[in-house]
Design an enzyme around this catalytic site. Sequence first.
Site, PDB file in Angstrom:
ATOM      1  N   GLU A  60      32.050   8.597   8.434  1.00 50.13           N
ATOM      2  CA  GLU A  60      33.319   8.385   9.135  1.00 50.13           C
ATOM      3  C   GLU A  60      34.521   8.270   8.207  1.00 50.13           C
ATOM      4  O   GLU A  60      35.552   8.906   8.437  1.00 50.13           O
ATOM      5  CB  GLU A  60      33.249   7.141  10.037  1.00 50.13           C
ATOM      6  CG  GLU A  60      32.493   7.342  11.342  1.00 50.13           C
ATOM      7  CD  GLU A  60      31.005   7.089  11.200  1.00 50.13           C
ATOM      8  OE1 GLU A  60      30.585   6.691  10.096  1.00 50.13           O
ATOM      9  OE2 GLU A  60      30.262   7.309  12.174  1.00 50.13           O
ATOM     10  N   HIS A 117      28.368  -1.935  19.687  1.00 48.23           N
ATOM     11  CA  HIS A 117      28.658  -0.644  20.324  1.00 48.23           C
ATOM     12  C   HIS A 117      29.554  -0.808  21.555  1.00 48.23           C
ATOM     13  O   HIS A 117      29.614   0.066  22.399  1.00 48.23           O
ATOM     14  CB  HIS A 117      27.362   0.063  20.725  1.00 48.23           C
ATOM     15  CG  HIS A 117      26.637   0.686  19.579  1.00 48.23           C
ATOM     16  ND1 HIS A 117      26.002  -0.055  18.622  1.00 48.23           N
ATOM     17  CD2 HIS A 117      26.473   1.987  19.215  1.00 48.23           C
ATOM     18  CE1 HIS A 117      25.457   0.757  17.720  1.00 48.23           C
ATOM     19  NE2 HIS A 117      25.741   1.997  18.054  1.00 48.23           N
TER      20      HIS A 117
END
Lengths: 323, 422
Positions: A60, A129
């Site tokens: 990322e 998450h």
Amino acid sequence: MSKFPVRSAIRDAMAEEMRSNPNVFLIGEEVGEYEGAYKVSQGLISEFGNQRIVDTPITEAGFTGLAVGASMGGLRPIVEFMTWNFAFQAIDQIINSAAKTYYMSGGLVNIPIVFRGPNGSALQVAAQHSHDLSALFTNIPGLKVVAPYDSADAKGLLKSAIRDPNPVIFLENELLYNEVFEVPEIDYSIPIGSANIKKSGSDITITSFSRGVHAALKAAELLEKENISAEVIDLRTLRPLDTNTIIKSVKKTNRLVSVEEGWMSSGIGAEIISEVTSKAFDYLDAPPERIAALNVPLPYASNLEKLCIPDQDNIFKLCRRLF
Amino acid sequence: MLKDKDYSNIIDELGGGRLLAKNLSKFTNIVLNEKTVYSWKQQGIPDRWKPSIIKLLLKAGGTIPQGFIPPGMSVNNFQDNSSLNTELLEKYDNFNENDISNKTLESFYEKMLYLRRFEERVGQLYGLGLIGGFCHLYIGQEAVSVGMEAAINKDDNVITGYRCHAHLLSRGASPYKLLCELMGKGDGISKGKGGSMHMFDPKNNFWGGHGIVGAQVPIGTGLAFASKYLNKPSLSLTYFGDGAANQGQVYESYNMASLWKLPIIFCIENNQYGMGTSIKRASAGTDLSKHGESFGIPGFAVNGMNPISVYLAAQKAVKWVREGNGPIILEMKTYRYRGHSMSDPAKYRTREEVQKMREEQDPIEFMKKKLVDKKIYSSKKLQSIDDKIRSEISNLAEKAINSNPSNEDDLYTDVLCEDYDE
């Protein structure tokens, strides 16, 4: 009007912009051959090829920084985070590189880029998450933050975001991907920075965004049965916030409840209430209230998770208390 | 026990003493005499050379005699899993000092001297309180920027960290605008909103000026991605330091750059200290040019105190990248004379260490001697160039000091591309 799920509205917005501008490309994990972890980019690789639908390693910070550099080099990247939770790995490139460069360069280098992906809680995916990053990004000058609810807004706002010369944070919601809404058949876009009154009313203003709008509309139906007419505002853009629409509504209804799925402290609700108390204090007939996620990392167990995220009943009860 | 015949066979299998001496030198950077290698036929191969020789034997498909592998190890310890093709890189090794024109040599001196005098002036202005905040000087490292710049084109993209003044000047940025920026003036290259660490010059393809250590590396990789996407011939010259070389995103960048064969030179300015931490205390592997090996990125170390070495290495790297071979790493062994920033007392190294570098390795003194030895310039001419540069920078500094401070109307501009509602 045709009906489309939010998922394909987002895909269509990307496809249309990619057709009209060869410098627009999509980059992220599993966006290409896998066609998206949530199938948002379904079909794109077959139309645009792997030069423009770029599968990245799990990296990322790397691919976000790379996209910022690509935008300096003349491209218009759409960066997909599989979910926004993973963007924490890349937060430095979003905030320090993308958001600040235009200012630090005295206007010489702008960064046209869209960061998008599902934000907030889904179903039982637990704390790491389920993070809602809305409030975090609205704190940053140099970013625009968009969080649409329905298909038409998702499409129209994403098209504007891709055309925007600034970095835009585009917050989607996994639980909305399958929801079907009407989408205009014409070529259109929706300007960033304007809220939308989803339901007009006269007694109380409820503001929300993304999936929170769904709960707010349901709560408004419940209120209707008690003869309370609620006006529901879908904020659509969180920065810049369309305070004019909110203030105008509160001046009419004299009551305000802000709904968000992120945490309460220093949240979107705090910002809205501060604006309203400062600009429409004399119009308020009750203290402005906010409802948000409970102040804990989101738990896994279904019953606990349900307690944390505001639903129509919570909103309904809070609104009714203000009369 | 191995017999003389075994040693003899090994040396013959590897092409004889001469070739083996050459190949071993390549492996280890230690220059070996061919006679020494021949002598091993009788005296046996010393233990220290055995690992390298086993590797060469494996590469050549030769047989490794019983008892030659050191105890406790197996052939697997010597398998070369790297996908590097070092021989391919050798093909690019045809740049020669003799081909460098006198004009280029002159420019090395003048440009390095300009960077030195500029930074010295910046240091003075900082001391006078006219420059604030963090300010990192390039003094000592001039050969890197000047040598690299001489090998690339204006269309190529350059990006670096916060020690950026020199790279901007090398790209052709206005020294007046830089001085104004440093002093927080409206005429500054960023209108006084960036300062020492955040300056950009897109007209000269310079993309910052980044304050977060290592963050410029994936961005530089993105510039290379854009060149490739747009089919442009330009490459990305991405500078970072030995300190930044430990950041995770540097390795993420190596991976993507190699995976996608991006046109990028990763130029590590190894000035031996990441702020106050010496490279030995910071990197488990101090051979930074080799850090790309597992990604298939070739690299080599260069004497970064010598502009000619830098230039020759840069030419090789540029050719490698332009011909579509993907990324390359250059590790410039260099040294900064001043502290990490202006507020650094530099207690982590001795005065003697700095003094020794200045006296023995200074890139400007090196070029002075070279130009005089080659009778290109007289010492008098060298001095007159210095005087001219000093006076030019002095005049620009005066002009910058007397210019207007940053405009308060600019406070809310450049946050977003359109009007910004504060």
